[in-house]
Design an enzyme around this catalytic site. Structure first.
Site, short mmCIF file in Angstrom:
data_model
loop_
_atom_site.label_atom_id
_atom_site.label_comp_id
_atom_site.label_asym_id
_atom_site.label_seq_id
_atom_site.Cartn_x
_atom_site.Cartn_y
_atom_site.Cartn_z
N HIS A 39 -7.18 -2.54 9.96
CA HIS A 39 -8.44 -3.24 9.70
C HIS A 39 -9.25 -3.35 11.00
CE1 HIS A 39 -6.10 -5.66 6.34
NE2 HIS A 39 -6.24 -4.38 6.02
N GLU A 80 0.82 -1.22 0.00
CA GLU A 80 0.00 0.00 0.00
C GLU A 80 0.86 1.27 0.00
OE1 GLU A 80 -2.83 -0.65 -0.72
OE2 GLU A 80 -3.57 -2.43 0.31
N GLU A 95 -17.47 12.82 21.95
CA GLU A 95 -16.20 13.42 21.55
C GLU A 95 -16.00 13.45 20.03
OE1 GLU A 95 -14.13 9.20 22.55
OE2 GLU A 95 -12.74 10.88 22.40
N HIS A 127 -2.60 2.60 8.12
CA HIS A 127 -3.72 1.82 7.58
C HIS A 127 -3.91 0.60 8.46
CE1 HIS A 127 -6.22 -0.59 4.98
NE2 HIS A 127 -5.26 -1.49 4.80
N HIS A 155 -12.85 -2.96 3.78
CA HIS A 155 -11.43 -3.33 3.87
C HIS A 155 -10.80 -2.78 5.16
CE1 HIS A 155 -7.24 -3.69 1.87
NE2 HIS A 155 -7.10 -3.45 3.15
P1 13P Z 1 1.02 -5.31 3.22
O1 13P Z 1 1.39 -6.58 3.95
O2 13P Z 1 1.59 -5.27 1.84
O3 13P Z 1 1.38 -4.09 4.04
O4 13P Z 1 -0.57 -5.30 3.03
C1 13P Z 1 -1.41 -5.38 4.12
C2 13P Z 1 -2.73 -4.74 3.88
O5 13P Z 1 -3.39 -4.33 4.83
C3 13P Z 1 -3.22 -4.59 2.50
O6 13P Z 1 -4.23 -3.64 2.43
ZN ZN Z 2 -5.39 -3.53 4.32
#
Ligand code: 13P
Ligand code: ZN
Length: 271
Positions: A141, A116, A169, A139, A210
């Protein structure tokens, strides 16, 4: 030369990745972090003339040529970062022509920056254009934010409004709201460009079904934004199937925003 393993930026990456793993946000290799570092500070730990490998970026990053980033590796597990930072992390400099990443340290098994990296670097460029002090892009999840993606309309205004309603908040922490993208193929320049476009307006961008991106001047700011969104999404998911008896009304959100002096997205209130 000081020992890089004791550098505050390496220790902070180790600590943050471990923390995010324990929150259950970063299963397997899920998630990635990039942090723009001060070249002078990195120079205390590394010979900046020693380039280990040159890694083509596949897009133009001239706007941040010469900038140095510490970044998590592609396919690497957040769970393992603090056990072996030199394998799971890398420090790269964007080449003068903006086409390559020059590896200065890390990725000791021949690895490379997160898949990413386009979304990260394009987001850095977009955020720096509106906030020259931006340094971190993250980033992850997070569970409830993802769950909410399956039961809530994916629009900037509606998603933001629902989050704002879930914790007092929220409107103060992210008054500009959150940007929301539909499901898109990850790891591509296309999703990177779409993310960066949203990052012109928002520090938080949700990738539909995602995960989420957060940006900030510090690790705490980027993390704190995602943490607050995730808390709101958790409350949403814990209550979505129950009759709603009470809510934070729009007038109350306005009262909050005015009291704390934040410039909120007025068009995201229902009116
Ligand atoms: P990477 O292992 O390449 O960082 O990817 C993980 C991920 O969250 C893909 O969106
Ligand atoms: Zn991801």
């Amino acid at each position: 030369m000081k020992n890089i393993l004791n550098a505050p930026f390496v220790e902070e990456m180790m600590h943050t990745a471990a923390n995010m793993y324990r929150l259950g946000w970063d299963e397997r290799n899920g998630g990635n972090i990039s942090w723009m570092l001060d070249a002078q500070q990195v120079g205390e730990y590394l010979d900046l003339n020693q380039v280990l490998r040159v890694l083509p970026l596949g897009f133009d990053a001239k706007a941040i040529a010469g900038k140095i980033f510490i970044v998590t590796g592609s396919g690497k597990y957040f769970k393992n970062v603090d056990r072996d930072p030199e394998l799971n992390l890398g420090i790269v400099r964007i080449s003068e022509n903006g086409q390559d990443a020059e590896l200065l340290w890390g990725f000791s098994d021949g690895g490379r920056p997160t898949s990413e990296f386009p979304a990260h670097l394009m987001s850095h460029m977009a955020r720096l254009a509106v906030d020259p002090e931006n340094r971190v892009v993250m980033h992850t999840h997070p569970t409830y934010t993802l769950a909410m993606n399956y039961v809530h309309e994916l629009s900037d205004s509606k998603f933001t409004h629902s989050l704002w309603q879930m914790c007092t908040e929220c409107i103060v922490v992210f008054p500009e709201g959150v940007g929301v993208l539909p499901w898109m193929l990850c790891g591509t320049n296309t999703i990177g460009e779409a993310t960066a476009e949203k990052m012109k307006e928002f520090r938080v961008v949700i990738w539909g079904m995602h995960g989420v991106y957060g940006a900030g001047k510090t690790m705490d700011e980027a993390f704190g934004l995602i943490e607050t969104v995730e808390k709101a999404a958790q409350i949403y998911m814990l209550t979505a199937h129950l009759p709603r008896v009470n809510t934070i009304r729009d007038e109350e959100m306005i009262e909050l925003a005015e009291f704390f002096g934040v410039n909120y997205r007025k068009d995201f209130l229902l009116g």
